[in-house]
Design a protein around this motif. Structure first.
Motif, short mmCIF file in Angstrom:
data_model
loop_
_atom_site.label_atom_id
_atom_site.label_comp_id
_atom_site.label_asym_id
_atom_site.label_seq_id
_atom_site.Cartn_x
_atom_site.Cartn_y
_atom_site.Cartn_z
N SER A 23 29.77 42.55 35.04
CA SER A 23 30.57 42.45 33.83
C SER A 23 31.80 43.34 33.93
O SER A 23 31.82 44.32 34.68
CB SER A 23 29.75 42.84 32.60
OG SER A 23 29.28 44.18 32.71
N ILE A 73 31.61 38.60 31.14
CA ILE A 73 31.06 38.31 32.46
C ILE A 73 32.19 38.35 33.48
O ILE A 73 33.28 37.82 33.25
CB ILE A 73 30.39 36.92 32.48
CG1 ILE A 73 29.17 36.89 31.55
CG2 ILE A 73 29.97 36.52 33.89
CD1 ILE A 73 28.04 37.80 31.99
N GLY A 78 29.12 36.97 37.28
CA GLY A 78 28.04 37.76 36.70
C GLY A 78 26.93 38.13 37.65
O GLY A 78 25.98 38.80 37.25
#
Length: 380
Positions: free
Chosen positions: A175, A192, A198
């Protein structure tokens, strides 16, 4: 400049419920939020009015004072500028802007979690079987196309001899967090990471077989056992036979939808079987033994004298096995009396004799007479 009525600001009536107030605030706050309307002074002003109105009307005590004294009930020291009141809205904004802010609001924010294992998607297939196969069960081979992990890189997506690396953008967290200052306070946005999607890892040297995806499409043959008693519309789940999962996630499932082909003689009603049997009008009148087809073979059945067309007889335990328990259904036989389309002269005379005995009208134009015809019919 006079302040606007708080109820008008939120577009609600003075007798609005707490849920209605909250719903109106959510809708308007999302519409006029500064981050969604950059460089828009009008939206910024509107957003401030909305927050001010909500802080008063969402509080039962403040709302009661406002309903009695209006804006005079509050002085500027309790105002609504700067960061005042924003901490009270954390849950509201976290809900409204969860996607926009990644779940974070205020100076601390909430961290978007690193993307973890993901289960593979499910597959569906239609399988046609015969009436008999549904009744007694069978073994079938099916062919499916599904996504599996790449056999070259074993699902890593990296070229053989290399491995995945820590993402340089998010440093393995999956993130990215940004902070934005507005006239109403400080907003933190946690999203993300778009570099690694992610996962926290990237492939620098991708596998030449799968192109770095770690997946490949394969055609597979599976042998499945169809239990006795399945019916049209039955669904058989095969766990773990769907598409391959991601990042160590489990494979999806395969769902086999059963379609039973129509039978030329039998029809099914639950676990019961129906069929229609033609019999001669003499057999119907005199009674006797008839041969009845069942899903297990032919059986003898004694029908009584005077059986009428449409009469239904029951053959106990000659139906289909219960799929989810013991026992079997029954077979129901509906008889249909067949009348011959062509008769010999002798047969006609015999039937005329029967009609005479039953008191039915005879053809008066026949000069030879009934007994004369009977005599001729039985001559050697």
């Amino acid at each position: 400049m006079a302040k606007k009525d708080y109820y008008e600001v939120l577009g609600i009536s003075k007798d609005a419920s707490a849920d209605e107030i909250k719903s109106a605030f959510r809708k308007l706050a999302k519409k006029y939020h500064p981050d969604l309307n950059p460089n828009n002074k009008e939206a910024e002003t509107k957003f401030k009015e909305i927050n001010e109105a909500y802080e008063v009307l969402s509080d039962p005590d403040k709302r009661a004072k406002y309903d009695q004294f209006g804006h005079a009930a509050f002085d500027q020291s309790q105002g609504f500028g700067g960061d005042a009141g924003f901490n009270d809205f954390g849950d509201i904004f976290g809900d409204i802007f969860g996607d926009f802010f990644g779940g974070g609001f205020g100076s601390s924010g909430a961290k978007a979690q690193r993307t973890g294992p993901k289960a593979g998607s499910d597959l569906k297939i239609k399988l046609d079987i015969t009436f008999e196969e549904a009744a007694f069960g069978t073994k079938k081979e099916i062919k499916i196309n599904r996504i599996e992990k790449c056999h070259v890189c074993n699902g890593t997506g990296a070229k053989k001899g290399t491995s995945r690396k820590t993402c340089p953008t998010c440093h393995g967290t999956g993130s990215v967090r940004t902070v934005q200052r507005t006239p109403f306070g400080q907003f933190s946005s946690t999203k993300i990471c778009t570099t690694c999607n992610g996962t926290g890892e990237v492939v620098e040297d991708p596998c030449t077989s799968c192109g770095g995806t770690g997946k490949e499409r394969k055609s597979r043959k599976l042998s499945i056992n169809i239990p006795a008693g399945v019916d049209k519309g039955s669904v058989m789940p095969l766990r773990g036979e769907g598409n391959h999962g991601e990042r160590g996630g489990p494979a999806g499932d395969l769902y086999v939808y059963i379609n039973v082909k129509p039978h030329k003689l039998f029809e099914r009603d639950g676990n019961n079987v129906w069929c229609e049997i033609p019999i001669s009008f003499t057999k119907a009148a005199l009674g006797g033994s008839i041969e009845v087809p069942t899903i297990e073979g032919k059986v003898k059945y004694e029908i009584p004298e005077g059986t009428q067309t449409g009469t239904v007889f029951r053959l106990k335990n000659k139906g289909i096995k219960n799929l989810r328990g013991s026992g079997k259904g029954d077979q129901y036989v509906r008889v249909k009396i067949q009348v011959p389309k062509k008769l010999s002269d002798k047969q006609k005379i015999i039937l005329q004799a029967f009609a005479y005995e039953m008191g039915e009208n005879q053809d008066k134009g026949d000069k030879k007479g009934f007994f004369g015809k009977m005599k001729d019919a039985f001559k050697d």
